[in-house]
Scaffold this motif. Sequence first.
Motif, PDB file in Angstrom:
ATOM      1  N   PHE A   1       0.870  -1.175   0.000  1.00  0.00           N
ATOM      2  CA  PHE A   1       0.000   0.000   0.000  1.00  0.00           C
ATOM      3  C   PHE A   1       0.905   1.223   0.000  1.00  0.00           C
ATOM      4  CE2 PHE A   1      -2.749   3.161   2.243  1.00  0.00           C
ATOM      5  CZ  PHE A   1      -3.751   3.228   1.292  1.00  0.00           C
TER       6      PHE A   1
ATOM      7  N   GLY B   1      -1.457   5.577  -1.463  1.00  0.00           N
ATOM      8  CA  GLY B   1      -2.896   5.414  -1.631  1.00  0.00           C
ATOM      9  C   GLY B   1      -3.317   4.377  -2.642  1.00  0.00           C
ATOM     10  N   THR B   2      -2.382   3.610  -3.197  1.00  0.00           N
ATOM     11  CA  THR B   2      -2.740   2.583  -4.168  1.00  0.00           C
ATOM     12  C   THR B   2      -2.239   1.218  -3.695  1.00  0.00           C
ATOM     13  OG1 THR B   2      -0.719   2.820  -5.493  1.00  0.00           O
ATOM     14  CG2 THR B   2      -2.575   4.259  -6.047  1.00  0.00           C
ATOM     15  N   TRP B   3      -2.990   0.182  -4.080  1.00  0.00           N
ATOM     16  CA  TRP B   3      -2.617  -1.198  -3.769  1.00  0.00           C
ATOM     17  C   TRP B   3      -1.874  -1.747  -4.970  1.00  0.00           C
ATOM     18  CZ3 TRP B   3      -3.423  -3.130   1.045  1.00  0.00           C
ATOM     19  CH2 TRP B   3      -4.251  -2.373   1.873  1.00  0.00           C
TER      20      TRP B   3
ATOM     21  N   ALA C   1      -3.984  -0.502   6.979  1.00  0.00           N
ATOM     22  CA  ALA C   1      -4.086   0.378   5.817  1.00  0.00           C
ATOM     23  C   ALA C   1      -5.516   0.432   5.290  1.00  0.00           C
ATOM     24  CB  ALA C   1      -3.131  -0.101   4.717  1.00  0.00           C
ATOM     25  N   LYS C   2      -6.189  -0.728   5.267  1.00  0.00           N
ATOM     26  CA  LYS C   2      -7.590  -0.757   4.837  1.00  0.00           C
ATOM     27  C   LYS C   2      -8.460   0.093   5.761  1.00  0.00           C
ATOM     28  CE  LYS C   2      -7.601  -3.909   1.414  1.00  0.00           C
ATOM     29  NZ  LYS C   2      -8.104  -3.654   0.038  1.00  0.00           N
TER      30      LYS C   2
ATOM     31  N   TYR D   1      -7.636   2.696   7.647  1.00  0.00           N
ATOM     32  CA  TYR D   1      -7.414   4.134   7.463  1.00  0.00           C
ATOM     33  C   TYR D   1      -7.865   4.601   6.074  1.00  0.00           C
ATOM     34  CZ  TYR D   1      -4.963   4.779  11.865  1.00  0.00           C
ATOM     35  OH  TYR D   1      -4.659   4.877  13.204  1.00  0.00           O
ATOM     36  N   GLU D   2      -7.691   3.764   5.061  1.00  0.00           N
ATOM     37  CA  GLU D   2      -8.169   4.124   3.729  1.00  0.00           C
ATOM     38  C   GLU D   2      -9.679   4.318   3.747  1.00  0.00           C
ATOM     39  OE1 GLU D   2      -7.526   2.412  -0.781  1.00  0.00           O
ATOM     40  OE2 GLU D   2      -8.100   0.982   0.789  1.00  0.00           O
ATOM     41  N   GLU D   3     -10.373   3.400   4.393  1.00  0.00           N
ATOM     42  CA  GLU D   3     -11.827   3.485   4.484  1.00  0.00           C
ATOM     43  C   GLU D   3     -12.274   4.709   5.286  1.00  0.00           C
ATOM     44  OE1 GLU D   3     -15.304   0.185   5.163  1.00  0.00           O
ATOM     45  OE2 GLU D   3     -13.693   0.236   6.653  1.00  0.00           O
TER      46      GLU D   3
ATOM     47  N   ALA E   1      -4.026  10.026   0.524  1.00  0.00           N
ATOM     48  CA  ALA E   1      -2.988   9.166  -0.047  1.00  0.00           C
ATOM     49  C   ALA E   1      -1.602   9.611   0.400  1.00  0.00           C
ATOM     50  CB  ALA E   1      -3.073   9.186  -1.568  1.00  0.00           C
TER      51      ALA E   1
END
Length: 486
Positions: A17, A20-22, A197-198, A200-202, A207
């Motif tokens: 991660f 901001g991209t996987w 990471a999921k 916090y992304e949610e 990013a």
Amino acid sequence: MTTHNVLPPYEGFDGQFINGTWQAGSAGRVLKDTNPYDGTLLTEIAMADQGDLDRAYEAARRAQRDWALTMPKERAAIFHRALANLAGRKEEIVSWIIRESGSTRMKATAEYEAIVAGMAEAVSLPYMAHGSIVPVDRAGKEARVYRKPVGVIGVISPWNFPLHLSNRSVAPAIALGNAVVLKPASDTPVTGGLLLAKIYEEAGLPAGVLNVVIGAGSEIGDAFCAHPVPRIISFTGSTEVGQRIARTAAGSATLKKLGLELGGNAPLIILDDANMGKAVEAALVGRFLHCGQICMSTNRIIVEDGIYDAFLEAYCAAVETIKVGDPNAPDTMVGPLCNASQVQSVTGLISSGVQQGFELRVSGEVDGHIVPPHVFVGVTNGSRLAQSEIFGPVAPVIRAKDEAEALRFANDTEYGLSSAIISEDEGRAMRVAQGIEAGMTHINDITIHDYPHLMFGGEKNSGLGRFNGHWIVEEFTTDHLVTIQR
């Protein structure tokens, strides 16, 4: 009664991660993440190389500039949203902790609750970066000290409490306006990093503010610590690795501050006026929770002579009742060790204790990664068994002739993280507590505690720096003096 919507489960735990991209890692190798209890494959992760690490640090450096300028309420809102999502994902998160780290359900639930408490504490941290106005001996001159984020923080987390011990650094770092690159342990890449990471992304974190790299320590570990971008390296793990990190960081082109939470050899002192029930419970939970794979675990049980025999009888009887096996069963206390090397290490210490002639009062057969509880009695404090951080379900019991010898035994170790005392005399217990060379001491309780608003840290070879509350604010910010001559 409040109910929470159950959210669709997270997916895509197969890479890095970054910004901001996987994305897949570039090392050309795959990490197979397996369940330590039954060996089932959980996921396969394309691992990172040094190029991925460089991109992660650069993304953090760029993102941090804007993130530092956000209002406190904007940063606090991230944690409010994360808390709401955590409430809808409790079973998903608990299940991941059980399956990936071998945690029992009771331990995984406690870790989930620690994450929730840490997120709740982080809501207030953006408002705790207080500056000051300082008097100056010159007419018309004013001195102001501004507290600012340091910039980018590199976080390396362990496998034993992976989600909590990652977030214990990540949450305050982000709340205070820093950006983070996180490297979790290879045994727990999901719960130690990608799952966070999921979350916090949610929650809407911009990013680049949090980046997670999954890579072999032998390939990117030194580069992670020596990299010129991070101003702080925050590490939780063994003393041996912590010392290597300190040496590596010292050789970096940029000076770095270190936060090191390292090994422990926590003594539980049971004085001769102790309540027997409290003593047995503290020694049972403090030693065998998560198979003893906790830096604060009771590593030595030091019992004053007057109560020694009675304690042994009650304690060994209690240990015999511990349920061992499937970590997902609600009443299991001792499940699997995290990996094969842990099994080898713990069984080696058991063999050492037997060879030294210590009486093995409670034992059992090793089955795969499951090592049942073992209790050694009559252990000498200078022995390998007593001086090692066991990190397994093995309890050495040491007899002390009096209070003074118990205290001397407690301090006779290179470590100084946590400790505990059981006594019905509060004044006596406090006197002993003041004499213990450790960062933390708990009276009439277990050695294992980590509250997000209370200081956490050790002395001697147990580490440098402090976590939690205003202590972590001081660690993860820097002061900027500005003077005005009118």
